[in-house]
Write an enzyme that holds these catalytic residues in place. Structure first.
Site, short mmCIF file in Angstrom:
data_model
loop_
_atom_site.label_atom_id
_atom_site.label_comp_id
_atom_site.label_asym_id
_atom_site.label_seq_id
_atom_site.Cartn_x
_atom_site.Cartn_y
_atom_site.Cartn_z
N ASN A 1 11.62 39.92 28.83
CA ASN A 1 12.00 41.03 27.96
C ASN A 1 13.44 40.93 27.46
O ASN A 1 13.96 41.88 26.88
CB ASN A 1 11.82 42.37 28.69
CG ASN A 1 12.78 42.55 29.85
OD1 ASN A 1 13.49 41.64 30.24
ND2 ASN A 1 12.79 43.75 30.42
N LYS A 2 14.08 39.78 27.64
CA LYS A 2 15.47 39.65 27.22
C LYS A 2 15.55 39.29 25.73
O LYS A 2 14.55 39.10 25.04
CB LYS A 2 16.17 38.60 28.06
CG LYS A 2 16.37 39.02 29.52
CD LYS A 2 17.18 40.29 29.63
CE LYS A 2 17.60 40.63 31.06
NZ LYS A 2 16.49 40.97 31.93
N THR A 3 16.78 39.20 25.22
CA THR A 3 17.00 39.00 23.79
C THR A 3 16.48 37.66 23.30
O THR A 3 16.22 37.48 22.11
CB THR A 3 18.49 39.12 23.46
OG1 THR A 3 19.23 38.22 24.30
CG2 THR A 3 18.98 40.54 23.69
#
Length: 421
Positions: A206-208
């Site tokens: 779910n990170k950038t």
């Protein structure tokens, strides 16, 4: 705009954006026969360091691994203390405990939720004088976290660290690509561009940007890079993957008791293409953030995240704060209502000093970090991700606004129009 029926709308907290070129790269990697750490990892490290403006990058299987390797390379020893924000994920403090160190939890700034340096100075003095835990602690380092992707003043961090003789390892799990500048006439400094001895990133789902699971440590110090690289592969005397190349030496020696933290080529195959899109994806999140600001600006029951000058925000998170004195429900009830109406959400975070381990084992109390204790009960992180459609954005706004109106303690005449018109 044509909005689908609410009953059919379900907005996840996050949805990864994986390009067809990345999928093709993974397929090619599978066909190549080289799945573990290999040429794609090396290319990923090179491209990532170039993007950040760092001299060295070490790819690993998580940000936790990167942080652990970093503090090990900084020679953190048992019994030594490290300043760690209480408003962070478990890993930031756990890696200090891995080395037998003592995480000294620091309260948050009430506006940004980033580390409060006045409290950091007070905790540092208390630790070194022996008033924090009964006996003096040798405090050697600090691990700042850029909450949600909003960078701290890195010049302030540097000055603080030099004044108190501390090394700096940066937890940049949220801060890719984030940047800072000291003034409007100054050049941007990307997070990791000589902003710490070591800067650590997360590529969790779910990170950038993502590699599924993964992380990276960057540094300008070749000795730190060599140590982290060596310890990421069991402390072997040279890169393990080279042993299987035709012209490479087969033998190796163990020079230190290392770890199994290396990244695979399969993960790097995704990462190479995510990196190419990382700024474009940041701009998508920024556009969504601006939409939320416009639509929520008159909702008196909400406090919106800060927007600081001279910061390039990654917008990994969009954390709102509920004005509980204006609502008849609490944060947990608000979250339950969001989920029942198809809006995924989360909380970042329960502060570390309020977790059972830190209270029961390390004797931290709610009063030790009063700002974080107060604010976390108001926090809700809303969905924000590249590829989030306009109907999905509209649905989030409508549900949040209608809930604020429904449970508001204000008079009905003062209610905000949920349509935004």
């Amino acid at each position: 705009m044509n909005i689908p029926n609410e009953g059919s709308m379900n907005v996840p907290f996050f949805r990864p954006s994986i390009s067809e070129t990345a999928i093709a790269e993974v397929t090619e990697c599978l066909r190549s026969g080289w799945l573990t750490t290999g040429p794609r990892v090396k290319q990923f490290e090179f491209e990532f360091a170039k993007f950040i403006g760092a001299k060295h990058a070490v790819a690993v299987n998580s940000c936790t691994a990167a942080l652990h390797l970093a503090v090990e390379a900084m020679q953190l020893k048992a019994g030594q203390g490290v300043l760690v924000p209480t408003m962070t994920f478990a890993a930031t403090a756990e890696i200090v405990l891995y080395q037998g160190g003592i995480p000294i939890l620091v309260d948050c700034d009430p506006a940004t939720l980033n580390m409060d340096f006045e409290d950091a100075a007070n905790k540092l003095e208390a630790a070194r004088s022996g008033t924090l835990q009964g006996s003096p602690i040798e405090v050697v380092g600090i691990i700042p976290v850029h909450v949600g992707g909003l960078m701290l003043d890195v010049d302030h961090i540097d000055a603080f660290a030099k004044k108190h003789t501390l090394w700096v390892v940066e937890d940049a799990a949220h801060a890719l690509p984030s940047a800072y500048r000291s003034g409007a006439d100054q050049a941007w400094r990307m997070c990791g561009e000589n902003t710490a001895a070591v800067t650590c990133y997360s590529f969790y789902a779910n990170k950038t940007m993502t590699t599924g699971e993964g992380g990276m440590a960057v540094t300008s110090d070749p000795h730190l890079a060599d140590r982290m690289r060596q310890m990421s592969l069991h402390g072997l005397s040279h890169d393990a993957w080279k042993r299987f190349q035709g012209n490479s030496q087969w033998d190796y020696q163990i020079v230190a008791p290392g770890y199994k933290y290396n990244l695979t080529d399969l993960a790097a195959a995704i990462g190479l293409h995510q990196l190419q899109r990382v700024e474009a994806m940041r701009q998508e999140r920024e556009n969504i953030a601006e939409f939320f600001f416009q639509r929520f600006r008159n909702v008196a029951e909400l406090e919106l995240p800060p927007q600081l000058e001279n910061r390039l925000h990654s917008w990994h998170l969009f954390p709102i704060r509920l004005c509980l004195d204006r609502l008849s429900i609490d944060r947990n009830e608000f979250i339950q209502c969001l989920r029942e109406r198809g809006v995924g959400c989360s909380v970042h975070w329960r502060p570390l000093h309020l977790h059972p381990y830190y209270q029961e084992t390390l004797q931290w109390q709610a009063s030790d970090c009063p700002t974080a204790t107060h604010v976390w009960n108001r926090l809700v992180s809303l969905p924000i991700f590249p590829g989030m459609t306009e109907p999905e954005q509209e649905h989030v706004v409508r549900v949040v606004t209608e809930l604020c109106a429904k449970y508001s303690l204000r008079q009905p005449a003062a209610q905000t129009n949920p349509s935004g018109t």
